[in-house]
Design a protein around this motif. Structure first.
Motif, PDB file in Angstrom:
ATOM      1  N   THR A  68       8.443  11.985 -11.256  1.00  0.00           N
ATOM      2  CA  THR A  68       6.987  12.188 -11.170  1.00  0.00           C
ATOM      3  C   THR A  68       6.272  11.007 -10.522  1.00  0.00           C
ATOM      4  O   THR A  68       5.200  11.183  -9.952  1.00  0.00           O
ATOM      5  CB  THR A  68       6.371  12.467 -12.554  1.00  0.00           C
ATOM      6  OG1 THR A  68       6.634  11.363 -13.427  1.00  0.00           O
ATOM      7  CG2 THR A  68       6.911  13.753 -13.148  1.00  0.00           C
ATOM      8  N   ALA A 116       7.910  11.430  -6.355  1.00  0.00           N
ATOM      9  CA  ALA A 116       7.748  12.672  -5.591  1.00  0.00           C
ATOM     10  C   ALA A 116       6.408  12.798  -4.866  1.00  0.00           C
ATOM     11  O   ALA A 116       6.391  13.184  -3.689  1.00  0.00           O
ATOM     12  CB  ALA A 116       8.003  13.883  -6.483  1.00  0.00           C
ATOM     13  N   PRO A 117       5.271  12.478  -5.497  1.00  0.00           N
ATOM     14  CA  PRO A 117       4.003  12.625  -4.760  1.00  0.00           C
ATOM     15  C   PRO A 117       3.929  11.737  -3.513  1.00  0.00           C
ATOM     16  O   PRO A 117       3.384  12.144  -2.489  1.00  0.00           O
ATOM     17  CB  PRO A 117       2.939  12.219  -5.782  1.00  0.00           C
ATOM     18  CG  PRO A 117       3.589  12.401  -7.109  1.00  0.00           C
ATOM     19  CD  PRO A 117       5.038  12.126  -6.888  1.00  0.00           C
ATOM     20  N   TRP A 118       4.479  10.538  -3.605  1.00  0.00           N
ATOM     21  CA  TRP A 118       4.478   9.631  -2.456  1.00  0.00           C
ATOM     22  C   TRP A 118       5.348  10.183  -1.332  1.00  0.00           C
ATOM     23  O   TRP A 118       4.971  10.132  -0.165  1.00  0.00           O
ATOM     24  CB  TRP A 118       4.968   8.251  -2.863  1.00  0.00           C
ATOM     25  CG  TRP A 118       4.066   7.560  -3.806  1.00  0.00           C
ATOM     26  CD1 TRP A 118       4.248   7.402  -5.157  1.00  0.00           C
ATOM     27  CD2 TRP A 118       2.821   6.920  -3.510  1.00  0.00           C
ATOM     28  NE1 TRP A 118       3.196   6.714  -5.694  1.00  0.00           N
ATOM     29  CE2 TRP A 118       2.308   6.406  -4.707  1.00  0.00           C
ATOM     30  CE3 TRP A 118       2.091   6.743  -2.332  1.00  0.00           C
ATOM     31  CZ2 TRP A 118       1.104   5.715  -4.777  1.00  0.00           C
ATOM     32  CZ3 TRP A 118       0.890   6.057  -2.402  1.00  0.00           C
ATOM     33  CH2 TRP A 118       0.405   5.549  -3.604  1.00  0.00           C
ATOM     34  N   ILE A 119       6.513  10.703  -1.695  1.00  0.00           N
ATOM     35  CA  ILE A 119       7.421  11.259  -0.691  1.00  0.00           C
ATOM     36  C   ILE A 119       6.773  12.490  -0.036  1.00  0.00           C
ATOM     37  O   ILE A 119       6.849  12.663   1.180  1.00  0.00           O
ATOM     38  CB  ILE A 119       8.791  11.618  -1.315  1.00  0.00           C
ATOM     39  CG1 ILE A 119       9.437  10.375  -1.941  1.00  0.00           C
ATOM     40  CG2 ILE A 119       9.713  12.261  -0.288  1.00  0.00           C
ATOM     41  CD1 ILE A 119       9.642   9.216  -0.999  1.00  0.00           C
ATOM     42  N   TRP A 120       6.132  13.312  -0.850  1.00  0.00           N
ATOM     43  CA  TRP A 120       5.428  14.481  -0.319  1.00  0.00           C
ATOM     44  C   TRP A 120       4.391  14.040   0.713  1.00  0.00           C
ATOM     45  O   TRP A 120       4.299  14.610   1.796  1.00  0.00           O
ATOM     46  CB  TRP A 120       4.758  15.233  -1.468  1.00  0.00           C
ATOM     47  CG  TRP A 120       4.008  16.452  -1.023  1.00  0.00           C
ATOM     48  CD1 TRP A 120       2.708  16.524  -0.623  1.00  0.00           C
ATOM     49  CD2 TRP A 120       4.526  17.772  -0.923  1.00  0.00           C
ATOM     50  NE1 TRP A 120       2.377  17.806  -0.290  1.00  0.00           N
ATOM     51  CE2 TRP A 120       3.482  18.606  -0.459  1.00  0.00           C
ATOM     52  CE3 TRP A 120       5.768  18.335  -1.184  1.00  0.00           C
ATOM     53  CZ2 TRP A 120       3.638  19.954  -0.256  1.00  0.00           C
ATOM     54  CZ3 TRP A 120       5.920  19.698  -0.984  1.00  0.00           C
ATOM     55  CH2 TRP A 120       4.869  20.487  -0.519  1.00  0.00           C
ATOM     56  N   MET A 121       3.617  13.021   0.367  1.00  0.00           N
ATOM     57  CA  MET A 121       2.576  12.533   1.269  1.00  0.00           C
ATOM     58  C   MET A 121       3.191  11.980   2.567  1.00  0.00           C
ATOM     59  O   MET A 121       2.719  12.279   3.663  1.00  0.00           O
ATOM     60  CB  MET A 121       1.748  11.444   0.591  1.00  0.00           C
ATOM     61  CG  MET A 121       0.624  10.906   1.449  1.00  0.00           C
ATOM     62  SD  MET A 121      -0.214   9.528   0.690  1.00  0.00           S
ATOM     63  CE  MET A 121       1.018   8.252   0.852  1.00  0.00           C
ATOM     64  N   LEU A 146       6.027  12.684   3.964  1.00  0.00           N
ATOM     65  CA  LEU A 146       6.703  13.689   4.773  1.00  0.00           C
ATOM     66  C   LEU A 146       5.797  14.861   5.154  1.00  0.00           C
ATOM     67  O   LEU A 146       6.270  15.848   5.723  1.00  0.00           O
ATOM     68  CB  LEU A 146       7.969  14.185   4.064  1.00  0.00           C
ATOM     69  CG  LEU A 146       9.054  13.119   3.882  1.00  0.00           C
ATOM     70  CD1 LEU A 146      10.255  13.695   3.152  1.00  0.00           C
ATOM     71  CD2 LEU A 146       9.464  12.512   5.213  1.00  0.00           C
ATOM     72  N   THR A 147       4.512  14.744   4.857  1.00  0.00           N
ATOM     73  CA  THR A 147       3.548  15.744   5.304  1.00  0.00           C
ATOM     74  C   THR A 147       3.189  15.432   6.758  1.00  0.00           C
ATOM     75  O   THR A 147       2.906  14.280   7.091  1.00  0.00           O
ATOM     76  CB  THR A 147       2.282  15.700   4.427  1.00  0.00           C
ATOM     77  OG1 THR A 147       2.660  15.988   3.084  1.00  0.00           O
ATOM     78  CG2 THR A 147       1.246  16.700   4.896  1.00  0.00           C
ATOM     79  N   GLN A 160      10.982  10.934   8.791  1.00  0.00           N
ATOM     80  CA  GLN A 160       9.695  10.970   9.493  1.00  0.00           C
ATOM     81  C   GLN A 160       9.910  11.029  11.011  1.00  0.00           C
ATOM     82  O   GLN A 160       9.236  11.785  11.704  1.00  0.00           O
ATOM     83  CB  GLN A 160       8.873   9.709   9.194  1.00  0.00           C
ATOM     84  CG  GLN A 160       8.138   9.715   7.911  1.00  0.00           C
ATOM     85  CD  GLN A 160       7.301   8.448   7.755  1.00  0.00           C
ATOM     86  OE1 GLN A 160       7.634   7.387   8.286  1.00  0.00           O
ATOM     87  NE2 GLN A 160       6.225   8.555   7.024  1.00  0.00           N
TER      88      GLN A 160
END
Length: 157
Positions: free
Chosen positions: A30, A33-38, A40-41, A114
Motif C-alpha cells: 500500500t 503501489a500508488p507511487w508506481i501507478w503514478m 507508470l501512468t 518508463q
C-alpha cells in the motif's frame, strides 16, 4: 482487513511471525503501489533517458523551491515503504546495503519500464539514486525494529 486475513492464513500454515510479516507485506504494497501507478501512468512531458549521475539533479535544484520539493521529495518516497518494512519482513535483507540493492533494482526496473513503454516520461539514473536513498533512509528510521540490540550482544571478555 487484509492484514488480518493474511495473518490468519499464515497462522494456519505455521508461519513463525504471521502478524508481523502480514503487516509488513500490506504496508509495502500500500505504500509503494500508488507511487508506481503514478510513475507508470502515461505523461505528456519530456521523453528520454539520462545516464549521467547527478546531471538531472543539478538542473532540478535550480528550479523553484516547490519544484525541488515535489521532484526530490516524491522520488525519496517512492520506495520508502519498501525500505522501511523490508528488513522488518525478511531478516536476510535486514541491512542498509541489502535494502539499497533491492530498492535500486526495483527503481531501475521502473525507470526501464518508463523508457521501454514510451510513457512520455523521462528516465534518469538520478531517479534511481534518489529512490534508493529514500528506501535506505526509511530503513534507518525503522532500524530499531529490525536491527539486533547491541546491548544484548555478548561482550568480549
Amino acid at each position: 482487513m487484509a492484514v488480518l486475513l493474511l495473518s490468519r492464513r499464515r497462522t494456519r500454515r505455521g508461519h513463525p511471525a504471521p502478524l508481523r510479516t502480514a503487516l509488513a507485506d500490506v504496508g509495502i504494497a500500500t505504500g509503494t503501489a500508488p507511487w508506481i501507478w503514478m510513475i507508470l501512468t502515461p505523461g505528456t512531458g519530456q521523453e528520454g533517458v539520462s545516464l549521467i549521475p547527478l546531471a538531472d539533479l543539478a538542473e532540478v535544484v535550480q528550479a523553484p523551491p516547490e519544484t525541488v520539493f515535489v521532484q526530490v521529495g516524491g522520488n525519496l518516497l517512492v520506495f520508502a515503504a519498501l525500505g522501511a518494512l523490508l528488513p522488518v519482513r525478511t531478516a536476510p535483507l535486514a541491512s542498509p546495503p541489502r535494502v539499497a540493492a533491492v530498492a535500486a533494482a526495483a527503481s531501475l526496473l521502473v525507470e526501464t519500464l518508463q523508457y521501454v513503454l514510451e510513457l512520455g516520461r523521462f528516465s534518469s539514473v538520478d531517479d534511481v539514486l534518489i529512490n534508493t536513498a529514500g528506501a535506505v533512509g526509511a530503513a534507518m528510521i525503522t532500524r530499531r525494529w529490525w536491527a539486533p540490540d547491541v546491548t544484548d550482544a555478548p561482550q568480549p571478555g
